[in-house]
Motif scaffolding. Structure first.
Motif, PDB file in Angstrom:
ATOM      1  N   ASP A 106       0.793  -1.232   0.133  1.00 29.68           N
ATOM      2  CA  ASP A 106      -0.154  -0.045   0.153  1.00 29.68           C
ATOM      3  C   ASP A 106       0.886   1.274   0.109  1.00 29.68           C
ATOM      4  O   ASP A 106       1.855   1.078   0.087  1.00 29.68           O
ATOM      5  CB  ASP A 106      -1.136   0.076   1.132  1.00 29.68           C
ATOM      6  CG  ASP A 106      -0.331  -0.036   2.539  1.00 29.68           C
ATOM      7  OD1 ASP A 106       0.813   0.448   2.749  1.00 29.68           O
ATOM      8  OD2 ASP A 106      -0.533  -0.573   3.631  1.00 29.68           O
ATOM      9  N   GLY A 120      -0.101  -5.727   1.524  1.00 23.68           N
ATOM     10  CA  GLY A 120      -1.402  -5.640   1.473  1.00 23.68           C
ATOM     11  C   GLY A 120      -2.196  -6.805   2.230  1.00 23.68           C
ATOM     12  O   GLY A 120      -1.999  -7.941   2.282  1.00 23.68           O
ATOM     13  N   ARG A 168      -4.645   2.074   2.122  1.00 26.40           N
ATOM     14  CA  ARG A 168      -4.249   0.729   2.401  1.00 26.40           C
ATOM     15  C   ARG A 168      -4.456  -0.137   1.226  1.00 26.40           C
ATOM     16  O   ARG A 168      -4.261  -1.216   1.376  1.00 26.40           O
ATOM     17  CB  ARG A 168      -5.101   0.268   3.548  1.00 26.40           C
ATOM     18  CG  ARG A 168      -4.912   0.661   5.033  1.00 26.40           C
ATOM     19  CD  ARG A 168      -3.383   0.271   5.443  1.00 26.40           C
ATOM     20  NE  ARG A 168      -2.905   0.898   6.588  1.00 26.40           N
ATOM     21  CZ  ARG A 168      -1.767   0.644   7.148  1.00 26.40           C
ATOM     22  NH1 ARG A 168      -0.981   0.011   6.550  1.00 26.40           N
ATOM     23  NH2 ARG A 168      -1.276   1.070   8.425  1.00 26.40           N
ATOM     24  N   ALA A 206      -3.635  -1.823  -1.699  1.00 24.23           N
ATOM     25  CA  ALA A 206      -2.222  -2.265  -2.355  1.00 24.23           C
ATOM     26  C   ALA A 206      -2.173  -2.398  -3.699  1.00 24.23           C
ATOM     27  O   ALA A 206      -2.251  -3.479  -4.360  1.00 24.23           O
ATOM     28  CB  ALA A 206      -2.025  -3.702  -1.557  1.00 24.23           C
TER      29      ALA A 206
END
Length: 630
Positions: A316, A322, A432, A434
């Motif tokens: 991320d 991730g 967050r 990824a």
């Protein structure tokens, strides 16, 4: 003269009864289920004289209904089939609208979600693009949950319909048994003559019962009519009726099945044991609702599992690996109500390519486990022993058994049904997501050969060290070392693989050429992982890798639509057949007012002639008396 009088009286009485029968027909011309009645007349035995026999008039042998037993049997079959197809078509049409309509189906949210994935691939550092992906993911998950809730609501509605249908069937069978008793009694009082109106009432009720569950009939010598389900279970025997009931599924208390209460105990009726509307309800659940719910859950579980796997293969904007994008979906398990052991099962998806979605029953015989499909009873290949280190494995599902199972214990594993209701977004922070590949590969600037990096992919994020760096040095065109370890043989087609990653190169190396693999830092604008999860819907994953998620979505809408259309066409065709059967009955048993009017005139004239005969006999008698007086 006495013969003339008695003949006249017999004729007058018979024609009076004929006129009463005609008036009864006319009065019931529009009564549902009424069968036209006619008098059977015959000549009385004549009296012998030396010169021959003189007739003794007419008598009424019987008042009978004009019916056709073959048409009655056809009408029962037609009513049962029309009831079955009516329920099936109506409910299947509702499921079809749910999955295909733009406002309730998956197509719109599905496209928007993967379009949003393409947006992140195009602008991997854009907060707006990332937020759009989260919003689209939540909208898609909400649509999955909504459809799952709709299917569960239809299951509850179906239970209610089953209860209502059972109550109606019990009421009708009890009334048929009562009519049997009354018909037998009245036949006995009438010397075996049929109570026609009661027979009509009984046939009408049997027709209504057939529309609800489908029946066959057998006539007894005493006039009672026995009624059986299509599978041969008795519903009415003489003057006794047996009751239908609903019982909870032994694996799912909120799912009802049908049973019949016999003197020897309760007998469970399978889906093919009855017809009519109740049979249509069970057929809808078995052939439309359950498969649609399973396919929906299979898609949700596959999406969550595969998207999570790909998401875990990236990093991320914080430079961290991730995590799960969707909350993991867990197959549900349930023990049989008669289980005696303390065992409990926990299931998980282990192989999407082999993931099928059918409900499977696991049975323990005291030494080992076996697996069968619940709907068909076919054996399912089963591996493992059930421990955490060696779980039971079947159809892409792994099952761990805790506790102790007793011989004969059974468990239902539902890998797909209900899975769509579990789908939700696990990622809340747009940063967050990824989107970047975790590693990058680069060639040393001092390399002499023409070899360059073709691709670097993550094959197993579970064993990948996201923070490790590696140096690859070619010792020749066909060998290399990794971090000083080697040499290893180089295969251009296979590339170089280690620790969950695979590097593919193109060109020809020279001894001493080197390449470096290093982790990406925070804030990377790389879109390598986003490019992969944005096209996940078109990648073959199911059915051994031959079916994509897009294909599964198409299968769902096509299969439900096809079932709905087939049921609708069959219902319309059966409606035509039922109309023909009714028309044939009316042609035989219906009251034709023109015909009755003609008969009324004919018997009225005959009645008047009989009265004239009696008047003539009276005149002759008076003449005779007058002659004697003189």
């Amino acid at each position: 003269m006495s013969t003339l009088l008695s003949n006249g009286i017999s004729a007058l009485t018979s024609f009076q009864r004929a006129l009463s029968t005609i008036s009864h027909n006319v009065a019931n011309a529009n009564t549902p289920g009424y069968s036209r009645q006619v008098l059977d007349l015959s000549a009385r035995a004549g009296q012998a004289y030396g010169f021959g026999f003189i007739g003794a008039g007419v008598q009424v042998d019987s008042v009978r209904r004009v019916t056709d037993l073959f048409n009655f049997a056809r009408s029962l079959d037609s009513a049962a089939e029309l009831g079955r197809l009516g329920e099936l078509a109506a409910l299947a049409g509702r499921v079809d609208k749910l999955v295909s309509d733009q406002g309730t189906g998956l197509t719109g949210p599905w496209s928007k979600f993967f379009d949003a994935g393409q947006g992140v691939s195009t602008q991997p550092t854009s907060t707006a693009a990332r937020q759009n992906l989260l919003a689209a993911g939540e909208a898609l998950a909400a649509r999955f949950r909504s459809l799952d809730a709709q299917f569960k609501g239809m299951e509850s509605e179906l239970n209610g319909k089953l209860r209502a249908g059972v109550d109606d069937a019990n009421r009708l069978s009890a009334e048929i048994a009562r009519l049997n008793q009354e018909i037998v009694r009245q036949r006995g009082l009438a010397g075996g003559q049929p109570p026609n109106d009661l027979l009509d009432q009984r046939e009408r009720l049997i027709g209504e019962l057939s529309a609800r569950l489908g029946v066959n009939t057998v006539l007894q010598d005493d006039g009672a009519l026995n009624v059986f389900t299509p599978s041969g279970q008795a519903m009415v025997v003489g003057t006794t009726s047996l009751r239908l009931g609903t019982v909870a599924d032994p694996f799912s208390p909120d799912r009802l099945e049908l049973a019949i209460e016999t003197p020897h105990g309760r007998v469970l009726l399978n889906d093919g044991a009855i017809g009519g509307a109740l049979g249509g309800l069970l057929e809808f659940r078995r052939d439309v609702l359950d498969p649609a719910a399973a396919q929906l859950g299979r898609m949700a579980a596959t999406l969550a599992h595969s998207f999570n796997a790909q998401h875990r293969a990236g990093v991320d904007l914080y430079g961290q690996p991730g995590g799960d994008f969707f909350t993991p979906i867990v197959p549900t398990t349930a023990g049989h109500t008669l289980n005696a052991g303390s065992a409990a099962l926990s299931a998980s998806l282990s192989d999407i390519a082999g993931y099928r979605g059918e409900d499977v029953v696991l049975a323990f015989d005291g030494t080992g486990w076996s697996a069968t499909e619940r709907t068909t009873g076919r054996a399912v290949p089963l591996g493992g022993s059930g421990t955490a280190g060696d779980p039971l494995v079947f159809n892409g599902v792994s099952v761990v058994v805790s506790g102790t199972a007793a011989p004969g214990d059974r468990f239902l594993v539902r890998p797909a049904i209900g899975a769509a209701g579990q789908l939700s977004i696990a990622v809340k922070d747009p940063a967050r997501i990824a989107a970047a590949s975790p590693l990058r590969a680069s060639a040393d600037l001092a390399n002499v050969g023409n070899m360059s990096v073709q691709s670097l992919t993550v094959e197993d994020a579970g064993i990948l060290d996201f923070n490790a760096s590696h140096t690859i040095v070619f010792t020749g065109p066909n060998s290399y070392t990794i971090d000083g370890v080697g040499p290893h043989a180089y295969d251009p087609d296979a590339g170089i693989a280690q620790g969950g990653w695979r590097l593919k190169l193109e060109g020809t190396p020279v001894a001493g050429d080197s390449f470096r693999i290093a982790p990406r830092g925070a804030g990377s604008s790389d879109n390598g992982n986003a490019r992969l999860f944005a096209v996940l819907d078109g990648r073959g994953q199911l059915d051994g890798g031959n079916l994509s998620l897009n294909g599964a979505l198409g299968q769902l809408t096509t299969s439900v639509g096809s079932a709905a259309r087939h049921a609708e066409y069959a219902r319309d065709a059966q409606q035509i057949i039922d109309t023909q059967v009714r028309a044939e009955r009316e042609a035989v048993s219906g009251v034709n007012l023109d015909e009755e009017a003609a008969n009324l005139v004919r018997y009225q004239q005959a009645y008047q002639a009989a009265a004239q005969m009696i008047g003539t006999a009276d005149t002759l008698f008076q003449t005779l008396l007058a002659a004697v007086r003189r």
